[in-house]
Motif scaffolding. Structure first.
Motif, PDB file in Angstrom:
ATOM      1  N   ALA A   1       2.618   6.178  -3.005  1.00  0.00           N
ATOM      2  CA  ALA A   1       3.667   7.004  -2.690  1.00  0.00           C
ATOM      3  C   ALA A   1       3.794   7.617  -4.220  1.00  0.00           C
ATOM      4  O   ALA A   1       3.449   7.046  -5.406  1.00  0.00           O
ATOM      5  N   SER A   2       4.258   8.876  -4.135  1.00  0.00           N
ATOM      6  CA  SER A   2       4.408   9.585  -5.663  1.00  0.00           C
ATOM      7  C   SER A   2       5.755   9.212  -6.210  1.00  0.00           C
ATOM      8  O   SER A   2       5.811   9.166  -7.401  1.00  0.00           O
ATOM      9  N   GLN A   3       6.544   9.020  -5.405  1.00  0.00           N
ATOM     10  CA  GLN A   3       8.006   8.581  -5.840  1.00  0.00           C
ATOM     11  C   GLN A   3       8.782   7.367  -5.073  1.00  0.00           C
ATOM     12  O   GLN A   3       8.518   7.289  -3.872  1.00  0.00           O
TER      13      GLN A   3
ATOM     14  N   ALA B   1       0.912  -1.097   0.024  1.00  0.00           N
ATOM     15  CA  ALA B   1      -0.004  -0.062   0.076  1.00  0.00           C
ATOM     16  C   ALA B   1       1.141   1.266   0.018  1.00  0.00           C
ATOM     17  O   ALA B   1       0.555   2.268  -0.634  1.00  0.00           O
ATOM     18  N   ARG B   2       1.977   1.125   0.491  1.00  0.00           N
ATOM     19  CA  ARG B   2       2.983   2.453   0.800  1.00  0.00           C
ATOM     20  C   ARG B   2       3.554   2.484  -0.761  1.00  0.00           C
ATOM     21  O   ARG B   2       3.557   3.725  -1.191  1.00  0.00           O
TER      22      ARG B   2
ATOM     23  N   SER C   1      -5.032  10.496  -1.807  1.00  0.00           N
ATOM     24  CA  SER C   1      -4.136   9.357  -1.648  1.00  0.00           C
ATOM     25  C   SER C   1      -3.218   9.465  -0.667  1.00  0.00           C
ATOM     26  O   SER C   1      -2.556   8.554   0.228  1.00  0.00           O
ATOM     27  N   SER C   2      -2.468  10.620  -0.342  1.00  0.00           N
ATOM     28  CA  SER C   2      -1.489  10.737   0.728  1.00  0.00           C
ATOM     29  C   SER C   2      -1.973  10.643   2.154  1.00  0.00           C
ATOM     30  O   SER C   2      -1.336  10.442   2.853  1.00  0.00           O
ATOM     31  N   TYR C   3      -3.424  10.401   2.312  1.00  0.00           N
ATOM     32  CA  TYR C   3      -3.960  10.216   3.580  1.00  0.00           C
ATOM     33  C   TYR C   3      -3.501   8.793   4.089  1.00  0.00           C
ATOM     34  O   TYR C   3      -3.546   8.620   5.221  1.00  0.00           O
ATOM     35  N   PHE C   4      -3.319   7.855   3.074  1.00  0.00           N
ATOM     36  CA  PHE C   4      -2.951   6.671   3.453  1.00  0.00           C
ATOM     37  C   PHE C   4      -1.362   6.504   3.847  1.00  0.00           C
ATOM     38  O   PHE C   4      -0.834   5.333   4.312  1.00  0.00           O
TER      39      PHE C   4
ATOM     40  N   PHE D   1      19.001   2.224   0.187  1.00  0.00           N
ATOM     41  CA  PHE D   1      17.478   2.257   0.748  1.00  0.00           C
ATOM     42  C   PHE D   1      16.788   2.533  -0.443  1.00  0.00           C
ATOM     43  O   PHE D   1      17.046   3.213  -1.477  1.00  0.00           O
ATOM     44  N   LEU D   2      15.498   2.519  -0.097  1.00  0.00           N
ATOM     45  CA  LEU D   2      14.351   3.008  -0.520  1.00  0.00           C
ATOM     46  C   LEU D   2      13.719   4.051  -0.191  1.00  0.00           C
ATOM     47  O   LEU D   2      13.258   3.966   0.884  1.00  0.00           O
ATOM     48  N   LEU D   3      13.707   5.262  -0.846  1.00  0.00           N
ATOM     49  CA  LEU D   3      13.068   6.487  -0.145  1.00  0.00           C
ATOM     50  C   LEU D   3      11.491   6.634  -0.671  1.00  0.00           C
ATOM     51  O   LEU D   3      11.642   6.755  -2.105  1.00  0.00           O
ATOM     52  N   LEU D   4      10.619   6.675   0.024  1.00  0.00           N
ATOM     53  CA  LEU D   4       9.390   6.809  -0.551  1.00  0.00           C
ATOM     54  C   LEU D   4       8.785   8.211   0.002  1.00  0.00           C
ATOM     55  O   LEU D   4       8.907   8.722   0.935  1.00  0.00           O
TER      56      LEU D   4
END
Length: 208
Positions: free
Chosen positions: A84-86, A79-80, A202-205, A153-156
């Motif tokens: 996520a936008s990026q 779900a993240r 969507s960012s609420y999640f 790392f992976l940055l969301l």
């Protein structure tokens, strides 16, 4: 309200499961209170607490007090990735932490390796200054995944970055770059198909 999206090639049994409602719970002496009661397919979605979440524990289940995890940490990885936008793949080069009353501020420099989702003004190989903060509402008051130098790392991110400012990393959206985590994130990214309408909420999640 629950929104469900499925593709034209969804198997018939799954279509029936996703469109089955238990409407008789409305007329019971003790009517339904939770989404899962009226919509059984939502049972597995109940993965984190909140205003609309968190069924009461069974009476025989022992209740233990644990420091609450930030909501973003309890959102499943797929779900993240979906919301996520990026998603940026980076290697950490330097990292420092400054402890202040009620929070820890982490500042780091990372090198961009690639982009798994979205677009960025940075080019592969460029350095990105990043900042993240712990949250005094949760304990322990630490950075969950420090950007230890030399590791990948992976940055969301939820909002597109501004190159004139350090990239602000939200809590619990810094993940170790492992095949297992990549697979789960990519499963979520795959759900961003053309059938999903643009959701301004969507960012609420992935809350702060």
């Amino acid at each position: 309200m629950a929104n469900v999206t499925f593709t034209p090639d969804t198997p018939d049994p799954e279509m029936r499961r996703l469109t089955t409602f238990n409407l008789n719970c409305i007329t019971r002496l003790r009517p339904c209170r939770y989404l899962e009661d009226i919509y059984p397919a939502a049972e597995n979605w109940h993965l984190y607490d909140g205003t609309l979440g968190g069924r009461p524990s069974p009476p025989n289940q022992a209740h233990t007090e644990h420091p609450p995890l930030p909501l973003a940490c309890r959102v499943p990885l797929f779900a993240r990735g979906r919301e996520a936008s990026q998603i940026l793949s980076v290697t950490a080069l330097s990292e420092s932490q400054e402890r202040q009353p009620g929070e820890v501020i982490e500042k780091a420099s990372v090198r961009l390796n690639g982009v798994l989702k979205g677009e960025t003004e940075y080019k592969p190989g460029e350095l990105i200054a990043v900042t993240s903060r712990s949250d005094s509402r949760y304990s322990p008051n630490e950075i969950e995944t420090p950007l230890s130098p030399g590791r990948q790392f992976l940055l969301l991110t939820v909002y597109r970055e501004d190159k004139s400012h350090p990239l602000e990393l939200e809590r619990c959206l810094v993940l170790s770059d492992t095949p297992e985590i990549r697979n789960q994130l990519e499963a979520g990214v795959a759900q961003n198909d053309s059938l999903r309408y643009a959701d301004t909420r969507s960012s609420y999640f992935i809350p702060d």
